[in-house]
Write an enzyme that holds these catalytic residues in place. Structure first.
Site, PDB file in Angstrom:
ATOM      1  N   HIS A 152       0.846  -1.192   0.000  1.00 46.44           N
ATOM      2  CA  HIS A 152       0.000   0.000   0.000  1.00 46.44           C
ATOM      3  C   HIS A 152       0.879   1.238   0.000  1.00 46.44           C
ATOM      4  O   HIS A 152       2.059   1.204   0.371  1.00 46.44           O
ATOM      5  CB  HIS A 152      -0.925   0.015   1.228  1.00 46.44           C
ATOM      6  CG  HIS A 152      -0.219   0.312   2.522  1.00 46.44           C
ATOM      7  ND1 HIS A 152      -0.207   1.554   3.115  1.00 46.44           N
ATOM      8  CD2 HIS A 152       0.517  -0.475   3.331  1.00 46.44           C
ATOM      9  CE1 HIS A 152       0.491   1.518   4.239  1.00 46.44           C
ATOM     10  NE2 HIS A 152       0.947   0.296   4.396  1.00 46.44           N
ATOM     11  N   CYS A 153       0.299   2.341  -0.481  1.00 51.01           N
ATOM     12  CA  CYS A 153       0.955   3.644  -0.389  1.00 51.01           C
ATOM     13  C   CYS A 153       0.114   4.492   0.555  1.00 51.01           C
ATOM     14  O   CYS A 153      -0.643   3.961   1.364  1.00 51.01           O
ATOM     15  CB  CYS A 153       1.122   4.281  -1.769  1.00 51.01           C
ATOM     16  SG  CYS A 153      -0.430   4.619  -2.608  1.00 51.01           S
ATOM     17  N   VAL A 154       0.187   5.793   0.444  1.00 48.11           N
ATOM     18  CA  VAL A 154      -0.489   6.650   1.411  1.00 48.11           C
ATOM     19  C   VAL A 154      -2.001   6.687   1.207  1.00 48.11           C
ATOM     20  O   VAL A 154      -2.748   7.013   2.121  1.00 48.11           O
ATOM     21  CB  VAL A 154       0.094   8.082   1.358  1.00 48.11           C
ATOM     22  CG1 VAL A 154      -0.350   8.816   0.108  1.00 48.11           C
ATOM     23  CG2 VAL A 154      -0.283   8.862   2.610  1.00 48.11           C
ATOM     24  N   ARG A 161      -3.774   4.160  -1.212  1.00 47.61           N
ATOM     25  CA  ARG A 161      -4.398   3.022  -1.890  1.00 47.61           C
ATOM     26  C   ARG A 161      -3.681   1.707  -1.633  1.00 47.61           C
ATOM     27  O   ARG A 161      -2.488   1.672  -1.373  1.00 47.61           O
ATOM     28  CB  ARG A 161      -4.463   3.300  -3.393  1.00 47.61           C
ATOM     29  CG  ARG A 161      -3.118   3.472  -4.038  1.00 47.61           C
ATOM     30  CD  ARG A 161      -3.216   4.135  -5.413  1.00 47.61           C
ATOM     31  NE  ARG A 161      -2.952   5.552  -5.337  1.00 47.61           N
ATOM     32  CZ  ARG A 161      -2.593   6.297  -6.377  1.00 47.61           C
ATOM     33  NH1 ARG A 161      -2.464   5.767  -7.557  1.00 47.61           N
ATOM     34  NH2 ARG A 161      -2.376   7.582  -6.236  1.00 47.61           N
TER      35      ARG A 161
END
Length: 654
Positions: free
Chosen positions: A202-204, A206
């Site tokens: 995951h990123c910030v 999604r």
């Protein structure tokens, strides 16, 4: 200062200085389609982000590229520095606060190396998003083109009052008491189960999945989840937009509850890349090489169009002399513009060498040197090869009895592409085996020497011949059946944009220009962009929904200036009939201009300004083509939209 002024007004000041960009024009669907919420973006001119109001730091992502803030009024703001900057793993960023810190307006939050971000990231455009906008009135956005951090008001709003959470948006727990456990299980089930997941991270904002088979994704189930803001697939990754702060908790719950193994961004990226078929991989490689040099090529094309106006006869009337003949004092300016414009095409192998060697893992400066070697002034210019070959006057080197043509590769694409791959592989091979103290003396000299010999002896002659075959084949098809060729390319270009395959044709256009001096494909590309813009303008005129109307208006302008993705992905593909009206209009216009023999001397701005790159003798035919792609898609879309958008709820349910 998200300050409560008159009528509880909340003001959000610019957190970074730069040029304002409409959110719809941000080249990432998570932001342009407002999956995370509404807001605005800034093209930063410096590398400092400050607090835009008094409040609290909600979240700083470990890779330092994004920060979430909470104002005293309860407004949640996401500042996302650049696009796909999560892949930089924090390099180029420095944070000056931590989660939970109280901040005052103007406090330094993050500093970043702007030049590094420009070079390494997909984009340095920085979206600023209100992520809980459902609790506030519609955002009022600045009309300023340039903003100064903490000096310019960027956004304004006011609280609606206490908002009731939607039933399907309430957090649930699993039977084991893990927060967001039930949602995590539902998401994994919707993407095809654990057995369909190669890797997940995951990123910030999604979740990112590398899936074995994206056809198994139940998109309807994902769309029905209140926690899911949107979904899309890009570069072999299936991405589910959740939102800042929440996404990391959902990911942790997913790992704990479903057995999905934790993975890094690099793991997911690698797994996503492996599932691409050979054609998709080749297209991605070409896109990675040519997109970074596109600004130089487009700028050169635009300047060549200005030079055409000054230096070509017949522009201001049939039989009229060139402007510089009527006004000789302009001749020097025209000649200077021509030199500036031609430089990018004259040294095209150096540009391609820089980008290609970098993409293949070598040192980009060696790529520049390789490209310059292939266009050295002591070599016979490639544009004179045909006449020299006919006269038998091609200069040669005699190397141990072997005659090697002493020919340059000006304007050629394939020779430098293949030579760059060889150079990068030799350099990587040597770097791993030569001790550090000798690398400067061994790696670059040996890599360039070996690649240079191979380029002149083998790579150049073979790929030059292949490039000529491609050029001659295309020219033959479009000469023999121009209407069919133009019709087919006009109909297929926009669908190619969806798949990313359109990037391959940039290389073909450059090859055509290098071999023949003109291209008959690029004028159709320009008309395709105009057609998508015309269709989306019709949607703007008919739409009653203000959000759709605003998106259509800004994306239409963008399309007419050569960037169609916001129009295509934001509106036309969503409603389908504007997209089909646009490609039908492009097919008709493509058939017409190809039959008329319309050609471009360069690749310019692929929209309304495209006419500057068209041969002046073809202007009338191209203007008729422009008229077709403006009128046909607009009228067809307008009347269909008039009927369909009048149905209740149709603007949100198409």
């Amino acid at each position: 200062m998200a300050s409560n002024g008159e009528a509880n007004q909340i003001l959000i000041y610019a957190p970074v200085s730069g040029n304002v960009v409409a959110l719809e024009d941000v080249p990432d669907p998570t932001f342009s389609q407002k999956m995370m919420g509404d807001g605005i973006a800034i093209d930063p001119t410096d590398g400092k982000v400050v607090a835009p109001f008094d409040g609290e730091v909600l979240h700083i992502f470990p890779t330092k590229h994004a920060i979430g803030l909470l104002s005293h009024s309860g407004l949640e703001l996401l500042i996302h520095i650049g696009l796909e900057t999560v892949s930089l793993n924090g390099e180029g960023f420095e944070t000056h606060v931590k989660s939970g810190d109280r901040v005052k307006a103007g406090d330094k939050l993050v500093t970043f190396d702007l030049d590094f971000i420009k070079e390494k990231a997909k984009s340095h455009v920085t979206p600023i998003i209100v992520t809980n906008g459902d609790q506030f009135e519609e955002l009022h956005k600045t009309n300023e083109k340039d903003v100064i951090a903490l000096d310019s008001i960027l956004l304004g709003t006011a609280p609606k009052g206490k908002a009731e959470p939607k039933k399907n948006e309430q957090m649930t727990t699993s039977t084991n008491g893990v927060q967001y456990g039930k949602e995590a299980e539902e998401i994994v089930a919707a993407v095809g189960g654990v057995e369909n997941i190669n890797a997940a991270t995951h990123c910030v904002t999604r979740l990112r999945f590398a899936l074995k088979d994206e056809d198994k994704v139940n998109k309807a189930a994902l769309d029905d989840m209140g926690i899911v803001k949107g979904t899309f697939s890009a570069n072999g990754q299936y991405q589910i937009v959740i939102g800042q702060g929440t996404v990391d908790r959902v990911y942790k719950a997913m790992v704990q509850e479903t057995g999905v193994a934790e993975a890094s961004k690099e793991d997911v990226k690698a797994a996503g890349g492996e599932k691409l078929n050979p054609l998709q991989k080749a297209i991605k490689v070409l896109a990675d090489i040519f997109i970074p040099i596109l600004p130089a090529i487009v700028t050169a094309g635009l300047l060549m169009g200005i030079n055409n106006i000054l230096a070509n006869p017949g522009i201001f009337g049939k039989g009229a002399p060139a402007l510089i003949e009527t006004y000789p004092q302009w001749a020097g300016i025209a000649d200077m513009i021509n030199i500036i414009a031609n430089t990018a095409f004259t040294f095209l192998p150096a540009l391609i060498g820089w980008s290609a060697v970098k993409r293949f893992g070598g040192h980009e400066l060696l790529g520049v040197v390789l490209g310059l070697i292939l266009v050295h002034p002591d070599l016979m210019n490639a544009w004179g090869y045909g006449s020299a070959a006919a006269e038998g006057k091609i200069p040669t080197w005699n190397i141990f009895g072997l005659e090697i043509n002493k020919v340059g590769y000006q304007g050629q694409v394939l020779p430098v592409l293949f030579a760059s791959w060889v150079l990068a592989k030799i350099e990587i091979f040597l770097r791993k085996r030569v001790i550090d103290s000798l690398q400067l003396l061994v790696v670059a000299p040996v890599a360039l020497l070996v690649t240079g010999f191979l380029a002149f002896v083998l790579i150049g002659p073979v790929t030059f011949t292949i490039g000529n075959w491609i050029t001659e084949g295309l020219v033959y098809v479009f000469d023999a059946v121009p209407v069919i060729g133009g019709l087919a390319y006009g109909a297929l270009y926009a669908p190619l944009v969806i798949t990313g395959m359109h990037h391959t044709f940039l290389a073909v256009d450059l090859q055509l220009i290098g071999s023949t001096g003109t291209t008959f494909l690029w004028p159709i590309v320009a008309l395709s962009n105009i057609a998508q813009g015309a269709a989306v303008f019709a949607m703007m005129l008919v739409a009653k929904d203000e959000k759709l109307k605003g998106l259509a208006g800004t994306s239409g302008i963008s399309a007419w200036l050569g960037i169609t993705e916001p129009a295509m992905f934001g509106v036309n593909l969503r409603y389908r009939y504007p997209f089909f009206a646009a490609i039908t209009g492009t097919a008709i216009a493509g058939a017409f201009i190809t039959f008329q023999g319309v050609k471009a001397t360069s690749i310019g701005v692929g929209g309304i300004p495209a006419i500057l790159s068209i041969l002046p003798s073809n202007w009338v035919s191209f203007l008729i083509g422009m008229l077709i792609v403006i009128v046909f898609p607009f009228i067809v879309t307008y009347f269909i939209a008039k009927r369909r958008l009048s149905l209740p709820g149709s603007e949100g349910n198409e």
